[in-house]
Design a protein around this motif. Structure first.
Motif, short mmCIF file in Angstrom:
data_model
loop_
_atom_site.label_atom_id
_atom_site.label_comp_id
_atom_site.label_asym_id
_atom_site.label_seq_id
_atom_site.Cartn_x
_atom_site.Cartn_y
_atom_site.Cartn_z
N TRP A 132 0.83 -1.20 0.00
CA TRP A 132 0.00 0.00 0.00
C TRP A 132 0.87 1.25 0.00
N TYR A 133 0.30 2.31 -0.55
CA TYR A 133 0.97 3.60 -0.70
C TYR A 133 -0.05 4.69 -0.43
N SER A 134 0.40 5.89 -0.25
CA SER A 134 -0.54 7.00 -0.06
C SER A 134 -0.07 8.23 -0.82
N ALA A 135 -1.04 9.07 -1.17
CA ALA A 135 -0.76 10.34 -1.83
C ALA A 135 -1.79 11.34 -1.36
N SER A 136 -1.48 12.60 -1.46
CA SER A 136 -2.44 13.64 -1.11
C SER A 136 -2.54 14.64 -2.24
N GLY A 137 -3.68 15.30 -2.31
CA GLY A 137 -3.90 16.27 -3.38
C GLY A 137 -5.26 16.91 -3.25
N SER A 138 -5.71 17.50 -4.33
CA SER A 138 -7.04 18.09 -4.40
C SER A 138 -7.72 17.58 -5.66
N ILE A 139 -9.04 17.74 -5.71
CA ILE A 139 -9.80 17.38 -6.90
C ILE A 139 -10.40 18.66 -7.45
N GLU A 140 -9.93 19.05 -8.62
CA GLU A 140 -10.37 20.29 -9.25
C GLU A 140 -10.72 20.02 -10.70
N ASP A 141 -11.90 20.50 -11.09
CA ASP A 141 -12.36 20.33 -12.48
C ASP A 141 -12.32 18.87 -12.92
N GLY A 142 -12.64 17.97 -11.98
CA GLY A 142 -12.70 16.56 -12.31
C GLY A 142 -11.36 15.87 -12.44
N HIS A 143 -10.28 16.52 -11.99
CA HIS A 143 -8.95 15.92 -12.08
C HIS A 143 -8.26 15.96 -10.72
N TRP A 144 -7.43 14.96 -10.47
CA TRP A 144 -6.60 14.92 -9.28
C TRP A 144 -5.42 15.86 -9.45
N ARG A 145 -5.24 16.77 -8.50
CA ARG A 145 -4.11 17.69 -8.51
C ARG A 145 -3.20 17.33 -7.33
N PRO A 146 -2.06 16.67 -7.59
CA PRO A 146 -1.23 16.19 -6.48
C PRO A 146 -0.54 17.30 -5.72
N THR A 147 -0.49 17.15 -4.41
CA THR A 147 0.31 18.03 -3.57
C THR A 147 1.45 17.25 -2.93
N GLN A 148 1.41 15.93 -3.10
CA GLN A 148 2.44 15.06 -2.54
C GLN A 148 2.57 13.84 -3.45
N ALA A 149 3.79 13.39 -3.66
CA ALA A 149 4.01 12.21 -4.49
C ALA A 149 3.41 10.97 -3.83
#
Length: 218
Positions: free
Chosen positions: A46-63
């Motif tokens: 397992w792995y994890s990532a963080s980001g936001s969802i804008e305009d239907g797309h994932w915008r990463p803030t962390q790898a």
């Protein structure tokens, strides 16, 4: 149409893949993605990532991060392991979704995953319909211990005969490497009892039970 991101929390997976998917959890204005896969040797990681969802797309803030627990000290470490890209609002005619029937999917999204140099593209859907009713005590979400040594991602749904629970237990093996098991079972009045299985081992791996009862000590 895909429900709004605020209703897209929970398990997402490609119905053609038995041991790969992710859990999305909203935390304020940010999102956490818990990704579960099998590595090149077939072991569950397992792995994890963080980001936001804008305009239907994932915008990463962390790898996409890989974690390891020191077997001696118990300390946790992390390092970049790859990346994820998510495009919500796909349909059954999308090139990434057209290889298998998608009838009954409440929503579709395309997941592009890169882990340790290995690429994969999946057409994923919520495993729980975002429009479905929730149990009175709904503890769906990602829960971890204070020291981060293990956690569980849960999802509850109302069934025709009994309420059901799905959970991903993520932890570390004796070698310090991340592992996961997936389980399903019945739930009643905020309590759940699940049988869990590991994709790299035959039969039942164990049993997990938990109870949602408000703040600790109450």
């Amino acid at each position: 149409d895909l429900p709004q991101p605020s209703t897209a929390q929970g398990f997402w997976a490609d119905r053609t893949q038995e041991a790969r998917g992710l859990v999305l959890q909203r935390a304020g204005d940010a999102w956490l993605a818990l990704v579960y896969v099998r590595d090149v040797h077939g072991a569950p990681r397992w792995y994890s990532a963080s980001g936001s969802i804008e305009d239907g797309h994932w915008r990463p803030t962390q790898a996409l991060l890989r974690y390891r627990r020191d077997p001696v000290t118990g300390g946790l470490g992390s390092e970049p392991a790859g990346s994820i890209a998510l495009r919500f609002g796909a349909d059954a005619g999308d090139p990434s979704c057209a290889g298998a029937p998608r009838a009954g999917a409440s929503a579709l999204a395309v997941l592009d995953l890169l882990v340790d140099g290995m690429p994969a593209t999946d057409c994923i859907e919520p495993l729980r319909d975002p429009r479905s009713l929730r149990p009175a005590v709904d503890g769906s979400g990602i829960w971890t211990t204070p020291d981060g040594s293990w956690g569980v991602a849960t999802e509850s749904r109302i069934g025709s005969r009994e309420d059901a629970e799905r959970a991903l237990l993520f932890h570390f093996g004796t070698d310090g490497l991340p592992r996961w098991v997936l389980g399903t079972g019945a739930r009643h009045d905020g309590s759940a009892a699940l049988v869990v299985r590991a994709p790299d081992r035959p039969g039942v791996a164990g049993r997990v039970s938990y109870r949602f009862a408000g703040a600790c000590g109450y």
